[in-house]
Design an enzyme around this catalytic site. Structure first.
Site, PDB file in Angstrom:
ATOM      1  CG  HIS A 147       4.391  -1.084  -3.603  1.00 50.28           C
ATOM      2  ND1 HIS A 147       4.534  -2.456  -3.710  1.00 50.28           N
ATOM      3  CD2 HIS A 147       3.058  -0.869  -3.453  1.00 50.28           C
ATOM      4  CE1 HIS A 147       3.344  -3.032  -3.642  1.00 50.28           C
ATOM      5  NE2 HIS A 147       2.439  -2.103  -3.476  1.00 50.28           N
ATOM      6  CG  ASP A 174      -1.550   2.252  -0.621  1.00 50.57           C
ATOM      7  OD1 ASP A 174      -2.657   1.755  -0.889  1.00 50.57           O
ATOM      8  OD2 ASP A 174      -0.528   1.573  -0.478  1.00 50.57           O
TER       9      ASP A 174
END
Length: 428
Positions: A307, A364
């Site tokens: 991330h 995600d």
């Protein structure tokens, strides 16, 4: 003694105050820089080192993997609260008591009727239109049916605008999916909870009774909570800067939806499933693709790992991984795409290359797995992200307007041509 920063420009030193947030974050306050220096500005492409505002909504520490809403840890909220409680907390600053929560839910239900003319707009889209384009257009269209501007000095008017968008937005989400699938549009069911109602509007088939699955309800509730706000990301900053022109709440959120659409932001969970589908089409060899991901000369990117903010494990991923395991176990789905996802997860968590670089599966990755298992089409994944992010967008818009922040107007450094004379077309 107050802390200061000194900036020297052409031999002259200027002093600027250093402000400190409640979590000891520090920032150099340079709002007077251009004025006192006679035109000098800073440049920070992507605003990676620039704070656009002071905010009391969300605290994020990427190095330590911390995410808090209004001071409450995301772990505790996901375990103990439901989505509407979290929405109320983000928007109004405190967790609601029982009376406030019941009224909030009741008022949202009262505002869940969408004008019939909106259906005509949905019908005008081709069946294969991307759901994010449809949702952005429908949200913007709500402005036409609710033209009155919100008086941000009136708590009552703000509250009415909040429950109106929270009531109507799930209907637009459901209609967007059903348009894509060629199913008739359904209205809200006032006898159901917020999450249960969303699921029924999305999935009930004509002539069939819809049965709620508590595992699915719980997983969606958690997913929406985890996506509810994430500080000054691309779509949230868009909502704030559009709203800073005094654009209305619906128009500002429509702009946020468009910003969220991109694959580098909200479209990341869709990109995960598209990657998994590509691996399946190529034979499903996860080891091969893990090797490709580690090869600097290979253009392949492993989506859903790591991330750009969290330099540790994404705290949201730790929570939603449990829900992903529960959903897959409960539904008992035989799906090669999900098998590939589990294989990549297993290999990454045990591979020194990924572990040493803290390239763990992120939110995600797991949200895409859950949405696929639930039967939500891949192109709807970002729409579901928008549904979760709605309270955060509202809270950020409200904070910006109530604080009467100035209109957003970034500066630039011009690197184009200097002054030159116009040449008539016959002499060019």
């Amino acid at each position: 003694m107050a802390e200061i920063a000194k900036i020297e420009v052409n031999g002259t030193t200027y002093e600027f105050p250093i402000i400190t947030g409640t979590e000891n974050e520090k920032a150099i306050d340079i709002k007077t820089l251009r004025g006192v220096t006679g035109g000098v500005t800073t440049i920070d492409p992507g605003y990676k080192n620039t704070g656009s505002c002071e905010s009391g909504i969300t605290f994020l520490n990427g190095e330590q993997g911390i995410l808090r809403y209004r001071g409450y840890s995301i772990e505790e909220l996901a375990e103990k609260a439901d989505f509407l409680e979290v929405a109320y907390l983000l928007i109004f600053g405190e967790l609601p008591n029982k009376e406030e929560l019941d009224k909030f839910h009741s008022d949202i239900k009262d505002q869940s009727v969408v004008d019939e003319d909106i259906k005509k707009i949905v019908d005008a889209f081709p069946k294969n239109a991307h759901p994010m384009g449809v949702l952005s257009s429908l949200t913007s269209a709500l402005t036409s049916f609710n033209p009155k501007s919100v008086d941000v000095d009136s708590e009552e008017e703000i509250y009415k605008a909040v429950v109106k968008i929270l009531g109507k937005f799930p209907v637009l989400v459901a209609w967007t999916m059903r348009k894509n699938q060629g199913l008739p549009f359904r209205y809200s069911d006032s006898s159901l909870g917020y999450i249960e109602n969303i699921l029924k509007m999305m999935f009930k088939k004509p002539g069939e009774k819809y049965i709620q699955n508590p595992v699915i309800v719980n997983a969606l509730d958690k997913l929406l909570i985890l996506h509810a706000d994430h500080e000054q990301n691309c779509s949230t900053s868009t909502v704030r800067i559009v709203g800073s022109s005094h654009a209305g709440l619906f128009a500002s959120i429509s702009a946020g939806i468009s910003a969220l659409w991109g694959p580098l932001h909200g479209g990341a969970n869709q990109a995960v499933l598209e990657m998994l589908a590509g691996i399946q089409e190529d034979g499903g060899d996860t080891a091969k693709y893990m090797a490709k991901a580690k090869d600097k000369n290979d253009p392949f990117r492993l989506m859903g790992f790591g991330h750009r903010v969290y330099k540790n494990f994404d705290p949201r991923a730790k929570i939603i991984k449990v829900s992903a395991d529960e959903v897959l176990a409960d539904l008992g789905i035989a799906d090669p795409i999900l098998d590939i996802a589990e294989g990549l997860e297993r290999e990454a968590l045990n591979d020194d290359y990924f572990v040493s670089r803290k390239l763990y599966p992120n939110v995600d990755f797991y949200s895409g797995i859950i949405y696929r298992a639930m039967g939500i089409p891949t192109e709807m994944f970002t729409v579901m992200f928008a549904l979760g992010r709605l309270p955060g967008w509202i809270a950020q818009w409200k904070e910006m307007r109530v604080r009467k922040e100035p209109i957003g107007r970034p500066r630039q450094i011009y690197v184009g041509e200097n002054l030159r004379s116009f040449v008539p077309v016959e002499k060019r």
